[in-house]
Design a protein around this motif. Structure first.
Motif, PDB file in Angstrom:
ATOM      1  N   SER A 145      14.994  19.974  -3.550  1.00 24.30           N
ATOM      2  CA  SER A 145      16.179  20.113  -4.385  1.00 24.30           C
ATOM      3  C   SER A 145      16.302  19.004  -5.424  1.00 24.30           C
ATOM      4  O   SER A 145      17.065  19.129  -6.380  1.00 24.30           O
ATOM      5  N   GLU A 146      15.550  17.919  -5.235  1.00 25.51           N
ATOM      6  CA  GLU A 146      15.542  16.814  -6.202  1.00 25.51           C
ATOM      7  C   GLU A 146      14.400  16.937  -7.200  1.00 25.51           C
ATOM      8  O   GLU A 146      14.207  16.054  -8.033  1.00 25.51           O
ATOM      9  N   GLY A 147      13.635  18.024  -7.094  1.00 29.11           N
ATOM     10  CA  GLY A 147      12.526  18.227  -8.027  1.00 29.11           C
ATOM     11  C   GLY A 147      11.238  17.540  -7.631  1.00 29.11           C
ATOM     12  O   GLY A 147      10.300  17.479  -8.435  1.00 29.11           O
ATOM     13  N   ARG A 148      11.167  17.030  -6.412  1.00 28.66           N
ATOM     14  CA  ARG A 148       9.937  16.366  -5.951  1.00 28.66           C
ATOM     15  C   ARG A 148       8.941  17.401  -5.425  1.00 28.66           C
ATOM     16  O   ARG A 148       9.329  18.343  -4.731  1.00 28.66           O
ATOM     17  N   LEU A 149       7.676  17.207  -5.742  1.00 31.21           N
ATOM     18  CA  LEU A 149       6.625  18.133  -5.331  1.00 31.21           C
ATOM     19  C   LEU A 149       6.344  17.970  -3.839  1.00 31.21           C
ATOM     20  O   LEU A 149       6.022  16.877  -3.375  1.00 31.21           O
ATOM     21  N   LEU A 150       6.491  19.071  -3.094  1.00 31.17           N
ATOM     22  CA  LEU A 150       6.227  19.055  -1.658  1.00 31.17           C
ATOM     23  C   LEU A 150       4.844  19.601  -1.334  1.00 31.17           C
ATOM     24  O   LEU A 150       4.183  19.135  -0.406  1.00 31.17           O
ATOM     25  N   SER A 151       4.412  20.613  -2.080  1.00 31.48           N
ATOM     26  CA  SER A 151       3.096  21.214  -1.829  1.00 31.48           C
ATOM     27  C   SER A 151       2.668  21.997  -3.054  1.00 31.48           C
ATOM     28  O   SER A 151       3.467  22.274  -3.947  1.00 31.48           O
ATOM     29  N   GLY A 152       1.390  22.351  -3.075  1.00 30.32           N
ATOM     30  CA  GLY A 152       0.862  23.116  -4.201  1.00 30.32           C
ATOM     31  C   GLY A 152       0.428  22.225  -5.349  1.00 30.32           C
ATOM     32  O   GLY A 152       0.411  20.992  -5.250  1.00 30.32           O
ATOM     33  N   ASP A 153       0.076  22.842  -6.449  1.00 33.75           N
ATOM     34  CA  ASP A 153      -0.409  22.122  -7.623  1.00 33.75           C
ATOM     35  C   ASP A 153       0.741  21.449  -8.373  1.00 33.75           C
ATOM     36  O   ASP A 153       1.916  21.746  -8.142  1.00 33.75           O
ATOM     37  N   LYS A 154       0.398  20.570  -9.300  1.00 27.57           N
ATOM     38  CA  LYS A 154       1.384  19.928 -10.162  1.00 27.57           C
ATOM     39  C   LYS A 154       2.161  21.003 -10.921  1.00 27.57           C
ATOM     40  O   LYS A 154       1.572  21.922 -11.490  1.00 27.57           O
ATOM     41  N   PRO A 155       3.503  20.914 -10.945  1.00 26.68           N
ATOM     42  CA  PRO A 155       4.293  21.996 -11.561  1.00 26.68           C
ATOM     43  C   PRO A 155       4.262  21.957 -13.083  1.00 26.68           C
ATOM     44  O   PRO A 155       3.862  20.962 -13.699  1.00 26.68           O
ATOM     45  N   THR A 156       4.726  23.037 -13.687  1.00 24.10           N
ATOM     46  CA  THR A 156       4.851  23.125 -15.132  1.00 24.10           C
ATOM     47  C   THR A 156       5.604  21.923 -15.702  1.00 24.10           C
ATOM     48  O   THR A 156       6.539  21.407 -15.077  1.00 24.10           O
ATOM     49  N   LYS A 157       5.237  21.537 -16.921  1.00 19.90           N
ATOM     50  CA  LYS A 157       5.937  20.424 -17.577  1.00 19.90           C
ATOM     51  C   LYS A 157       7.313  20.835 -18.083  1.00 19.90           C
ATOM     52  O   LYS A 157       8.074  20.007 -18.575  1.00 19.90           O
TER      53      LYS A 157
END
Length: 222
Positions: free
Chosen positions: A61-73
């Motif tokens: 919910s804070e926008g931190r990556l938990l899993s998977g690839d780097k998200p869209t910019k």
């Protein structure tokens, strides 16, 4: 809906949009807000036509990556729309040709990019705002989106493309498609003095379907 099905849904709609030429190359992104406040979002530099469910970015919910690839910019863009549109559960951002072309025309009203051309444009996309140009991924675009105060579910980024929120991924996709088709109609009919829906016809749609249009305040006629 299970996590696996949500991931599959993103991939299915992404491929559909890509295969019909609505967002070329690795352009465009899709996000889905989850019950815990986190998101599933397409990775950076990923083609919507070739998404891998297992590699879709999972954010908290804070926008931190938990899993998977780097998200869209474009995370700031999605965040701002979710923050101001409480009903939004999914967002679709494309680089669809006719919607992008529309943003470059000199006569466009930034508070109502398209006139009331068809009932389904109003029913699915509502009215559409135009946000000035920002480079892709610029956090300043979030301030521009927040400046709209959640009044619009569909927004066009100048020289860039549409961003559309919906109460489901299906609704967001359908609204984005309706926006693109209406932009195409506008370009086909530009300078031909076409007939648009009248104020009375728009009011009838608002009353019948409970539409919330920024420029139309619901009232009871005598």
């Amino acid at each position: 809906m299970s996590d696996a099905r949500q991931r599959e849904e993103i991939c299915r709609y992404g491929r559909s949009l890509f295969e019909r030429g609505l967002t070329p190359g690795s352009s465009g992104n899709i996000s889905l807000r989850l019950e815990d406040g986190g998101w599933l979002v397409t990775p950076t530099n990923a083609s919507l036509g070739f998404l891998d469910p297992a590699r879709i970015s999972r954010l908290d919910s804070e926008g931190r990556l938990l899993s998977g690839d780097k998200p869209t910019k474009e995370i700031p863009l999605h965040t701002a729309l979710y923050d101001t549109r409480g009903s939004a559960r999914a967002i679709v951002h494309l680089h669809s040709t006719h919607a992008v072309a529309l943003t470059m025309l000199p006569e466009i009203d930034p508070r109502a990019v398209l006139p009331p051309m068809t009932p389904y444009y109003l029913m699915r996309a509502g009215e559409t705002a135009l946000v000035p140009y920002y480079r892709p991924g610029d956090p300043a675009v979030a301030d521009a989106i927040r400046g709209l105060a959640g009044k619009y579910s569909s927004v066009l980024l100048a020289n860039h493309g549409p961003v559309v929120a919906g109460d489901s991924l299906e609704a967001a996709v359908f609204a984005t498609e309706e926006l693109e088709e209406t932009a195409k109609l506008y370009l086909l009919l530009r300078n031909l003095n076409p007939r648009f829906l009248t104020p009375a016809q728009v009011a009838d749609l608002v009353d019948t379907f409970g539409l919330e249009l920024p420029s139309h305040h619901h009232h009871d006629d005598d």
